[in-house]
Design an enzyme around this catalytic site. Structure first.
Site, short mmCIF file in Angstrom:
data_model
loop_
_atom_site.label_atom_id
_atom_site.label_comp_id
_atom_site.label_asym_id
_atom_site.label_seq_id
_atom_site.Cartn_x
_atom_site.Cartn_y
_atom_site.Cartn_z
N ASP A 31 39.80 36.65 50.76
CA ASP A 31 38.37 36.42 50.87
C ASP A 31 38.11 35.71 52.21
OD1 ASP A 31 35.78 36.25 49.05
OD2 ASP A 31 36.06 34.22 49.76
N LYS A 47 38.24 41.43 50.94
CA LYS A 47 36.80 41.35 51.23
C LYS A 47 36.64 40.95 52.69
CE LYS A 47 35.02 39.04 47.17
NZ LYS A 47 34.27 37.86 46.69
N VAL A 83 34.09 39.50 42.00
CA VAL A 83 34.78 40.39 41.05
C VAL A 83 35.61 39.59 40.05
CG1 VAL A 83 34.86 42.48 42.45
CG2 VAL A 83 36.59 40.72 42.81
N ASP A 124 39.10 35.62 37.87
CA ASP A 124 38.35 34.91 36.83
C ASP A 124 36.95 34.51 37.26
OD1 ASP A 124 39.33 32.89 38.72
OD2 ASP A 124 38.46 31.47 37.30
N ARG A 157 40.15 36.89 33.04
CA ARG A 157 41.43 37.27 33.65
C ARG A 157 42.09 38.40 32.86
NH1 ARG A 157 42.63 33.60 37.70
NH2 ARG A 157 42.16 31.41 37.32
P1 XMP Z 1 40.22 32.63 50.15
O1 XMP Z 1 38.76 32.36 50.40
O2 XMP Z 1 41.07 31.42 50.33
O3 XMP Z 1 40.18 32.97 48.62
O4 XMP Z 1 40.71 33.85 50.89
C1 XMP Z 1 41.22 33.42 47.91
C2 XMP Z 1 41.04 32.97 46.50
O5 XMP Z 1 39.66 32.84 46.16
C3 XMP Z 1 39.40 33.36 44.88
N1 XMP Z 1 38.36 34.41 44.99
C4 XMP Z 1 37.84 35.09 43.98
N2 XMP Z 1 38.08 35.01 42.66
N3 XMP Z 1 36.52 36.73 42.28
C5 XMP Z 1 37.42 35.84 41.83
O6 XMP Z 1 37.65 35.79 40.63
C6 XMP Z 1 36.20 36.87 43.58
O7 XMP Z 1 35.38 37.71 43.94
C7 XMP Z 1 36.92 36.00 44.48
N4 XMP Z 1 36.88 35.85 45.83
C8 XMP Z 1 37.79 34.87 46.08
C9 XMP Z 1 40.73 33.89 44.39
O8 XMP Z 1 41.29 32.93 43.54
C10 XMP Z 1 41.59 34.03 45.60
O9 XMP Z 1 42.96 33.81 45.34
#
Ligand code: XMP
Length: 184
Positions: free
Chosen positions: A107, A135, A157, A163, A169
């Site tokens: 993300d 993403k 998502v 989650d 999950r």
């Molecule tokens: P970063 O921002 O560090 O994020 O790249 C990674 C972690 O953020 C969570 N994440 C999500 N969890 N739906 C989720 O359930 C999403 O759309 C989402 N986007 C980020 C996830 O834990 C991931 O490991």
């Protein structure tokens, strides 16, 4: 369909169904094994989110491998906190090892970048990364994964390990929660 958590009256809308996920995970496993042919691999999954993906992925990688996990968290509900809370309690020594770091979703990039840095500092020979979802629109730090299941737009998502406040999950597919574009 399992009963919905309190406050939800409709199940998440399907983005990738079980079959599409299974096909893509098999392809990823073959890609990874093909690239790493002959080498010994240590797979490190980031829990809790990557647990289900990693369980399927390791069974699709036809190589001698060891499996470990560590815990990291940067989300609160649907919001990225900006801070990576990270527990580097590996059971296996990463020194001199070829590591495949597995996460559910890339993300902002903070989590993966932080954990890659940690593994390199801990003496890993190499660190490659594999995520089920990417993403790219949300990236705030320079981080790309070596292996990606699916690229998705900026939607929140759930399912297949992902989650909402620890729920969903166990959903066997990946779906979107209406009205929850990621914030943060
Ligand atoms: P970063 O921002 O560090 O994020 O790249 C990674 C972690 O953020 C969570 N994440 C999500 N969890 N739906 C989720 O359930 C999403 O759309 C989402 N986007 C980020 C996830 O834990 C991931 O490991």
């Amino acid at each position: 369909m399992t009963p919905l958590p309190l406050g939800f009256d409709a199940p998440p809308e399907t983005l990738f169904d079980e079959k599409a996920i299974a096909v893509r995970v098999k392809e990823l496993g073959a890609e990874i094994a093909g690239k790493r042919r002959g080498s010994d691999l240590t797979v490190v999954s980031i829990s809790n989110g990557a647990t289900i993906f990693a369980a399927d992925l390791v069974r699709a990688i036809d190589l001698p491998l060891r499996l470990d996990s560590l815990s990291a968290r940067s989300y609160d509900g649907t919001e990225s906190s900006g801070e990576v809370v990270f527990t580097p309690h590996l059971k296996l020594d990463p020194r001199g090892r070829n590591i495949l770091l597995v996460d559910d979703i890339l993300d902002t990039g903070r989590t993966l970048r932080r954990v890659v840095e940690y593994l390199k500092d801990a003496g890993a020979e190499s660190v490659e990364t594999c995520v089920m979802l990417d993403k790219p629109a949300r990236r705030v730090v320079g981080m790309e994964a070596d292996f990606v299941g699916f690229e998705i737009p900026d939607v929140f998502v759930v399912g297949y390990g992902l989650d909402y406040d620890e729920y969903f999950r166990n959903l066997p597919y990946i779906g979107t929660l209406p009205g929850t574009a990621s914030i943060g």
